[in-house]
Design an enzyme around this catalytic site. Structure first.
Site, PDB file in Angstrom:
ATOM      1  N   GLY A  54      -7.796  -4.821  -2.217  1.00 24.45           N
ATOM      2  CA  GLY A  54      -8.417  -4.913  -0.895  1.00 24.45           C
ATOM      3  C   GLY A  54      -7.303  -5.196   0.106  1.00 24.45           C
ATOM      4  O   GLY A  54      -6.474  -6.108  -0.109  1.00 24.45           O
ATOM      5  N   ARG A  90       1.777  -1.170  -3.513  1.00 23.78           N
ATOM      6  CA  ARG A  90       0.720  -0.188  -3.231  1.00 23.78           C
ATOM      7  C   ARG A  90       1.000   0.421  -1.852  1.00 23.78           C
ATOM      8  O   ARG A  90       1.349  -0.305  -0.913  1.00 23.78           O
ATOM      9  CB  ARG A  90      -0.677  -0.845  -3.273  1.00 23.78           C
ATOM     10  CG  ARG A  90      -1.054  -1.322  -4.685  1.00 23.78           C
ATOM     11  CD  ARG A  90      -2.508  -1.700  -4.790  1.00 23.78           C
ATOM     12  NE  ARG A  90      -3.375  -0.548  -4.731  1.00 23.78           N
ATOM     13  CZ  ARG A  90      -4.711  -0.625  -4.579  1.00 23.78           C
ATOM     14  NH1 ARG A  90      -5.287  -1.801  -4.461  1.00 23.78           N
ATOM     15  NH2 ARG A  90      -5.442   0.467  -4.544  1.00 23.78           N
ATOM     16  N   ASP A 240      -8.252   0.627   4.940  1.00 20.64           N
ATOM     17  CA  ASP A 240      -6.921   0.229   4.470  1.00 20.64           C
ATOM     18  C   ASP A 240      -5.868   0.478   5.532  1.00 20.64           C
ATOM     19  O   ASP A 240      -4.809  -0.150   5.537  1.00 20.64           O
ATOM     20  CB  ASP A 240      -6.551   1.001   3.200  1.00 20.64           C
ATOM     21  CG  ASP A 240      -7.154   0.324   1.997  1.00 20.64           C
ATOM     22  OD1 ASP A 240      -8.359   0.482   1.786  1.00 20.64           O
ATOM     23  OD2 ASP A 240      -6.417  -0.400   1.300  1.00 20.64           O
ATOM     24  N   ASN A 250      -9.557   4.974   3.901  1.00 22.70           N
ATOM     25  CA  ASN A 250     -10.283   3.964   3.117  1.00 22.70           C
ATOM     26  C   ASN A 250     -10.528   4.546   1.728  1.00 22.70           C
ATOM     27  O   ASN A 250     -10.157   5.691   1.438  1.00 22.70           O
ATOM     28  CB  ASN A 250     -11.594   3.587   3.823  1.00 22.70           C
ATOM     29  CG  ASN A 250     -12.257   2.365   3.184  1.00 22.70           C
ATOM     30  OD1 ASN A 250     -11.605   1.351   2.943  1.00 22.70           O
ATOM     31  ND2 ASN A 250     -13.546   2.450   2.879  1.00 22.70           N
ATOM     32  N   LYS A 251     -11.174   3.765   0.889  1.00 25.53           N
ATOM     33  CA  LYS A 251     -11.407   4.151  -0.503  1.00 25.53           C
ATOM     34  C   LYS A 251     -11.939   5.572  -0.636  1.00 25.53           C
ATOM     35  O   LYS A 251     -12.802   5.990   0.143  1.00 25.53           O
ATOM     36  CB  LYS A 251     -12.387   3.143  -1.125  1.00 25.53           C
ATOM     37  CG  LYS A 251     -12.754   3.371  -2.574  1.00 25.53           C
ATOM     38  CD  LYS A 251     -11.564   3.498  -3.489  1.00 25.53           C
ATOM     39  CE  LYS A 251     -10.604   2.323  -3.422  1.00 25.53           C
ATOM     40  NZ  LYS A 251      -9.286   2.642  -4.060  1.00 25.53           N
TER      41      LYS A 251
END
Ligand code: MRU
Length: 367
Positions: A54, A90, A240, A250-251
């Site tokens: 997250g 990441r 993100d 985003n995801k």
């Protein structure tokens, strides 16, 4: 937020005031386990393995990673090395770069012997600020939910986990839901399971359940169908990285959700705290999209009959798979960005109206 009756944050300093405690998100919802991180290496491993994940929590953990590194060795070389290794964990969440930049600014010009204390203090205030940003996002999102309230349970749909586990507390997308529930607003949340890693099923459903928010888990593929039947009043997701022009990384699976929302006239909001705004990037095609191990697609993790958390293969042995972690939702599909300073259009002008100082904005002024 609560686990049972006990309030928790997703990251906090241990009793000895130097080790860092985090919730191990790889074993939820089957086990609630805290892990202790004692070095920058521990933090690097925790971020890479998604023990912590997250965007805001990745930033917070990295901040403590720097503090742990300079506690062990306050030299310039140690600081540089920690910043570099943490930055490489990441690629997509811009909060990571933001948090490391902030730690670097605090530590760089200090004499080595003063660095550890200053870095611990900075990491702690970054965490406290995150809580306040999310609380403020909750307030602005709550106003939207009150406006949409229809005299029956209000159906909110969310994707992945932009909940308290993904931040230090409250969550971004979930903050309005928690605030609404606590405010007595009748809400119900559709939780996308979020393949391949199932953050919705494993984390968001668990969080909402712990807090008593009514929710129902759905396969990602059911979201458009529910929208077409009028069973979704609003979508709220996290981010993100939001570009300076308002496009939202985003995801993976967020973009198709936005397409379906647009086709069905469902408002689509993104909860976007300022540390996840990338003021340096206007061109969304330049946002680095993480590609993860294909094993995450060809297998699923869950609780086995022996009560152990394990992984089972779901595809034939030779099957190839591709595993993009994120997608970009173009700004024209976003109804609004819910920031800590209010709600704005997903556009460069909208963001600049709320954050005229641009790059200097993040984290400073939760209202
Ligand atoms: O791969 P993850 O689990 O780190 O991805 C998380 C998300 O995509 C969240 O929606 C995003 O980080 C916002 S969290 C407040």
């Amino acid at each position: 937020m609560r686990v049972g009756r006990t309030p928790y944050r997703s990251i906090f300093l241990d009793e000895d005031s130097w080790g860092v405690r985090v919730v191990d998100q790889t074993v939820l919802p089957h086990r609630f386990q805290l892990l202790r991180l004692e070095s920058a290496d521990d933090v690097v491993r925790a971020i890479r393995s998604m023990v912590v994940r997250g965007a805001p929590l990745i930033g917070a953990a990295a901040a403590y990673g720097v503090a742990l590194a300079v506690r062990a060795d306050p030299s310039d070389a140690s600081l540089e090395d920690a910043l570099e290794r943490l930055a490489a964990t990441r690629p997509t969440a811009v909060n990571l770069r933001w948090a490391l930049h902030r730690m670097d600014e605090v530590a760089r010009d200090l004499p080595p012997e003063l660095r550890a204390d200053a870095c611990y203090r900075e990491a702690a205030s970054l965490c406290d600020e995150d809580v306040e940003l999310n609380r403020a996002i909750g307030g602005h999102g709550l106003a939207i939910l009150h406006e949409l309230a229809v005299g029956r349970p209000l159906n909110v749909l969310t994707h992945c986990n932009a909940g308290w586990l993904a931040t230090v507390d409250w969550g971004t997308a979930t903050a309005p839901m928690y605030r609404a529930h606590d405010d007595g607003l009748d809400i119900h949340v559709w939780v996308d399971e979020t393949r391949p890693r199932l953050q919705g099923a494993a984390l968001t459903a668990w969080e909402l359940g712990q807090h008593g928010v009514p929710h129902t888990l759905i396969p990602d593929s059911a979201a458009a169908h529910l929208m077409s039947k009028g069973e979704v009043d609003v979508v709220i997701v996290g981010t993100d990285r939001t570009t300076a022009l308002g496009d939202v990384a985003n995801k993976i699976g967020t973009y198709p959700l936005a397409l379906a929302a647009a086709d069905n006239g469902v408002p689509f909001y993104v909860a976007a705290p300022s540390p996840s705004i990338d003021w340096q990037t206007e061109d969304a095609s330049r946002v680095p999209i993480e590609q993860r191990d294909s094993d995450e697609v060809i297998s699923v993790r869950g609780l086995g009959p022996d009560d152990a958390v394990g992984v089972v293969r779901i595809a034939p042995e030779q099957t190839q798979a591709v595993n993009y972690g994120f997608d970009v939702t173009p700004r024209h599909l976003v109804t609004g960005l819910i920031t800590e300073r209010g709600v704005c259009d997903a556009s460069g002008e909208g963001l600049r109206r709320l954050f005229p100082e641009g790059e200097g904005a993040p984290g400073s002024e939760a209202s």
